[in-house]
Design a protein around this motif. Structure first.
Motif, PDB file in Angstrom:
ATOM      1  N   GLY A  32     -66.574 -63.129 -73.485  1.00  9.58           N
ATOM      2  CA  GLY A  32     -67.217 -61.700 -73.743  1.00  9.58           C
ATOM      3  C   GLY A  32     -68.789 -61.292 -73.658  1.00  9.58           C
ATOM      4  N   THR A  41     -69.467 -60.975 -69.753  1.00 10.63           N
ATOM      5  CA  THR A  41     -68.826 -59.368 -69.285  1.00 10.63           C
ATOM      6  C   THR A  41     -69.962 -58.345 -69.794  1.00 10.63           C
ATOM      7  N   VAL A  42     -70.428 -58.427 -70.919  1.00 11.61           N
ATOM      8  CA  VAL A  42     -71.379 -57.499 -71.311  1.00 11.61           C
ATOM      9  C   VAL A  42     -72.686 -57.579 -70.689  1.00 11.61           C
ATOM     10  N   ALA A  48     -74.184 -50.773 -72.150  1.00 12.20           N
ATOM     11  CA  ALA A  48     -72.964 -51.601 -72.111  1.00 12.20           C
ATOM     12  C   ALA A  48     -72.214 -51.890 -73.297  1.00 12.20           C
ATOM     13  N   TYR A  49     -73.000 -52.451 -74.244  1.00 11.61           N
ATOM     14  CA  TYR A  49     -72.361 -52.739 -75.564  1.00 11.61           C
ATOM     15  C   TYR A  49     -71.680 -51.496 -76.395  1.00 11.61           C
ATOM     16  N   ARG A  71     -66.220 -48.317 -72.914  1.00  7.16           N
ATOM     17  CA  ARG A  71     -65.332 -49.213 -72.052  1.00  7.16           C
ATOM     18  C   ARG A  71     -64.977 -50.533 -73.088  1.00  7.16           C
ATOM     19  N   HIS A  72     -66.364 -50.968 -73.518  1.00  3.61           N
ATOM     20  CA  HIS A  72     -66.487 -51.983 -74.536  1.00  3.61           C
ATOM     21  C   HIS A  72     -65.643 -51.557 -75.596  1.00  3.61           C
ATOM     22  N   ARG A  73     -65.873 -50.614 -76.349  1.00  2.86           N
ATOM     23  CA  ARG A  73     -65.241 -50.446 -77.565  1.00  2.86           C
ATOM     24  C   ARG A  73     -63.657 -50.281 -77.423  1.00  2.86           C
ATOM     25  N   SER A 117     -61.889 -52.055 -74.868  1.00  7.54           N
ATOM     26  CA  SER A 117     -61.290 -53.262 -74.453  1.00  7.54           C
ATOM     27  C   SER A 117     -61.789 -54.604 -75.316  1.00  7.54           C
ATOM     28  N   GLY A 163     -64.114 -57.731 -74.224  1.00  8.20           N
ATOM     29  CA  GLY A 163     -65.339 -57.490 -74.656  1.00  8.20           C
ATOM     30  C   GLY A 163     -66.054 -58.759 -75.382  1.00  8.20           C
ATOM     31  N   CYS A 164     -67.192 -58.433 -75.911  1.00  9.51           N
ATOM     32  CA  CYS A 164     -67.787 -59.486 -76.914  1.00  9.51           C
ATOM     33  C   CYS A 164     -67.161 -59.840 -77.982  1.00  9.51           C
ATOM     34  N   THR A 224     -70.199 -51.133 -82.867  1.00  8.43           N
ATOM     35  CA  THR A 224     -69.062 -51.411 -82.072  1.00  8.43           C
ATOM     36  C   THR A 224     -67.779 -51.675 -83.014  1.00  8.43           C
TER      37      THR A 224
END
Length: 185
Positions: free
Chosen positions: A69, A72-73, A91-92, A96-98, A100, A104-105, A159
């Motif tokens: 994760g 990816t970030v 990004a974070y 998209r991060h939220r 997925s 994600g992280c 997030t």
């Protein structure tokens, strides 16, 4: 006919990748062995050729989730070559991060589990925390370290909150406002 060691390793990695995604999406209690093996196109019986137990799989999947994760970030953050910190914030705290969590992280999805988890999980989680702090900390001064801790806490917290609220407008506002405030620092 037996499988080669290479095929066995590839199968194990596929199962681990699937379990890692499920751990990020559903938490540590979510994925069952049968579900993971079915998605990998394997039978439940083959599971024990690769892992000692479900707990073994979940522990390894959580460690992999934390690493994957973050990668990816980091990859998304690298799109902003002028300012990597801003790229990481964008990004974070991006939609998209939220939207997925499975890719994600895992600092967001596994935080509570790590807090209640065993020592190996805490150590894996801590490794990711330290990596982000180093990423943000730069010159290792006390002030830079404090700013890195604030930034990481804001990223993970915003997030988490944005995923947890029911109102889409509030979710978006959390991401946008925290990103804007962090960029002002």
């Amino acid at each position: 006919m037996g499988h080669s060691q290479t095929e066995k390793a590839a199968t194990r990695e596929r199962v681990l990748r699937i379990a890692s995604r499920k751990v990020r999406a559903d938490g540590m209690t979510g994925p069952g062995v049968a579900e993971v093996m079915k998605e990998a196109g394997l039978t439940h019986g083959g599971f024990y050729k690769h892992f000692a137990s479900r707990d073994d799989l979940i522990a390894q999947a959580a460690a992999a989730a934390l690493t994957e994760g973050s990668a990816t970030v980091e990859r998304l953050a690298g799109k902003n070559q002028q300012d990597l910190r801003t790229g990481l914030i964008d990004a974070y705290l991006g939609k998209r991060h939220r939207d997925s969590p499975a890719t994600g992280c895992a600092l967001v999805t596994l935080g509570a589990a790590a807090g209640r988890g065993d020592q190996p999980l805490k150590e894996s989680y801590e490794q990711r925390v330290r990596a982000y702090l180093d990423r943000f900390g730069g010159d290792d001064s006390e002030e830079a370290r404090a700013e890195a801790m604030l930034t990481l806490s804001a990223l993970v917290g915003a997030t988490l909150l944005s995923r947890a609220v029911a109102d889409p407008a509030l979710s978006d506002e959390l991401l946008e406002t925290v990103a804007e405030q962090l960029k002002r620092q």
